[in-house]
Scaffold this active site. Structure first.
Site, mmCIF file in Angstrom:
data_model
loop_
_atom_site.group_PDB
_atom_site.id
_atom_site.type_symbol
_atom_site.label_atom_id
_atom_site.label_comp_id
_atom_site.label_asym_id
_atom_site.label_seq_id
_atom_site.Cartn_x
_atom_site.Cartn_y
_atom_site.Cartn_z
ATOM 1 N N HIS A 1 -18.018 17.350 -1.159
ATOM 2 C CA HIS A 1 -18.705 17.971 -2.292
ATOM 3 C C HIS A 1 -20.147 17.501 -2.460
ATOM 4 O O HIS A 1 -20.966 18.219 -3.052
ATOM 5 C CB HIS A 1 -17.935 17.715 -3.591
ATOM 6 C CG HIS A 1 -16.755 18.622 -3.767
ATOM 7 N ND1 HIS A 1 -15.531 18.374 -3.179
ATOM 8 C CD2 HIS A 1 -16.610 19.795 -4.447
ATOM 9 C CE1 HIS A 1 -14.684 19.346 -3.514
ATOM 10 N NE2 HIS A 1 -15.317 20.218 -4.266
ATOM 11 N N GLY A 2 -20.472 16.339 -1.975
ATOM 12 C CA GLY A 2 -21.845 15.890 -2.130
ATOM 13 C C GLY A 2 -22.067 14.499 -1.581
ATOM 14 O O GLY A 2 -21.132 13.696 -1.452
#
Length: 425
Positions: A317-318
């Site tokens: 996700h990041g």
């Protein structure tokens, strides 16, 4: 987004849609979609369109190599390693360098390359293709245009859903069109656009205000306003983009798998992940969890496998440790549910438990730092009594529009139509 909403709705999409239905043959239609997708990406990423096209070309060649190789596993390992190397350089290099600097006191310079939009999505799609070829589930694609269309198709290029190759292989070369499907696509796109613009963007105003505030300003009420607003913001943002992608896909004859199935009615964290970001959770299940051994090699190995999968889920996700901790946080609750009889709880109590876990988790996900996330969660549960300043800040966030939108979000996140169908009369 790569295109502004106005440009996309008024210029790009109508032109592509009309030309698509005027073209007589499938190869011509596919060529139009490839050109349109590359232009779509290049509008905001003129340099990185070469990266995406290069990824498609490289994985096309790797697929052919895997299909012809006598010993396929070394070739697959090389292909997977190449994809992760590219993803790591552009997405995770600075995170690793910064972490190393913090732990060792070193002063290694950051790379500071801008993140190519959608790189996680098109990389995972390419990996699904390579692994499917390795497993013999599909044949290596000999038509480069088909591979390029699979990787670059603009409806789901930026924000998913992740389309696995074996789900869409036949649709690339053979798909049908009818007015009913096109109309359903339009309806789905409008629903998704409404979720994003009317619900998510409005909830974001309150969430952004709380997460940007000084912690001294935030009491329990403000913390809950920020947490609940973000809970709905991220769902209607992400599911809205998925709805738009699914709708656009249907207009062009493609059927994508659903990506969300009312996750906020879940009564356990395990159920939540069966309903939330389905394309990602099934990708990790098919291509990581099961190959690691799944639950077939004893309880301890199962726990390790689940934690590793959720570590990767958070990292996907990041490039920040807040995302990693968020992933591990969910993984730990899944392990607890394997030990404790959570599924035996009354449904209402199980739902309250799940939403508290999910809501607190999204505070970590949204926070700028782990310390901010922990502080805001602490405020949610210990931020009383409220002082005049904290109460004043909380009341500033409450307005009739926010209240209306949150009420709509509450009902829209439930399958009311299904509930009505089960009512007598």
């Amino acid at each position: 987004m790569v295109f502004s909403s106005l440009t996309f709705l008024c210029v790009f999409f109508p032109a592509v849609f009309l030309l698509y239905y005027l073209l007589p043959s499938m190869p011509a239609k596919n060529t139009l979609l490839i050109i349109s997708s590359l232009l779509f990406y290049a509008y905001g990423e003129p340099v990185y369109v070469l990266l995406m096209a290069g990824s498609a070309s490289l994985n096309y060649l790797y697929g052919l190599w895997i299909g012809r190789a006598g010993k396929k596993k070394p070739v697959l390992a090389l292909a997977v390693g190449t994809n992760f190397l590219i993803l790591g350089i552009f997405k995770y290099a600075d995170m690793l360098i910064d972490t190393c600097n913090r732990l060792t006191g070193a002063q290694f310079p950051l790379i500071r390359v801008s993140l190519p939009i959608g790189i996680s999505f098109f990389t995972f799609q390419a990996l699904s293709y390579l692994i499917d070829v390795y497993r013999g589930q599909v044949k290596a694609q000999k038509n480069y245009a088909h591979m390029l269309l699979y990787i670059s198709f603009f409806p789901q290029l930026i924000a998913g859903p992740i389309v696995k190759y074996h789900d869409i292989e036949r649709q690339i070369s053979n798909r049908t069109f009818d007015l009913e499907q096109t109309a359903e696509g339009f309806r789905r796109f409008i629903v998704g656009l409404s979720k994003k613009v009317l619900l998510s963007n409005t909830a974001a105003l309150a969430a952004d205000a709380v997460f940007a505030a000084e912690l001294a300003q935030v009491g329990a009420l403000a913390a809950w306003i920020g947490a609940v607003s973000y809970l709905f913001q991220i769902y209607f943002d992400f599911s809205g983009y998925s709805d738009m992608a699914i709708g656009l896909g249907r207009m062009f004859g493609f059927t994508f798998q659903e990506n969300f199935n009312y996750p906020y009615i879940s009564c356990s964290v395990q159920e939540f992940w069966r309903r939330w970001h389905i394309s990602l959770s099934t990708w990790f299940k098919e291509y990581l969890y099961i190959p690691l051994g799944g639950n077939r090699k004893g309880r301890v190995r199962t726990y390790v496998n689940k934690l590793f999968v959720f570590f990767c889920t958070g990292l996907w996700h990041g490039a920040d440790w807040t995302f990693v901790i968020w992933g591990l946080y969910h993984g730990l609750f899944l392990l607890l549910e394997g030990i404790l009889p959570v599924k035996k709880l009354p449904r209402a109590l199980g739902h309250v438990y799940t939403m508290l876990v999910v809501c607190a988790g999204f505070v970590i996900f949204r926070a700028d730092t782990l310390s901010q996330g922990a502080a805001l969660i602490g405020k949610m549960f210990t931020g009383l009594p409220a002082g005049r300043d904290t109460m004043g800040f909380a009341l500033q966030q409450i307005n009739p529009l926010l209240v209306l939108v949150l009420v709509i979000c509450l009902f829209a996140s439930c399958p009311l139509k299904s509930l009505r169908s089960r009512l007598p009369g």
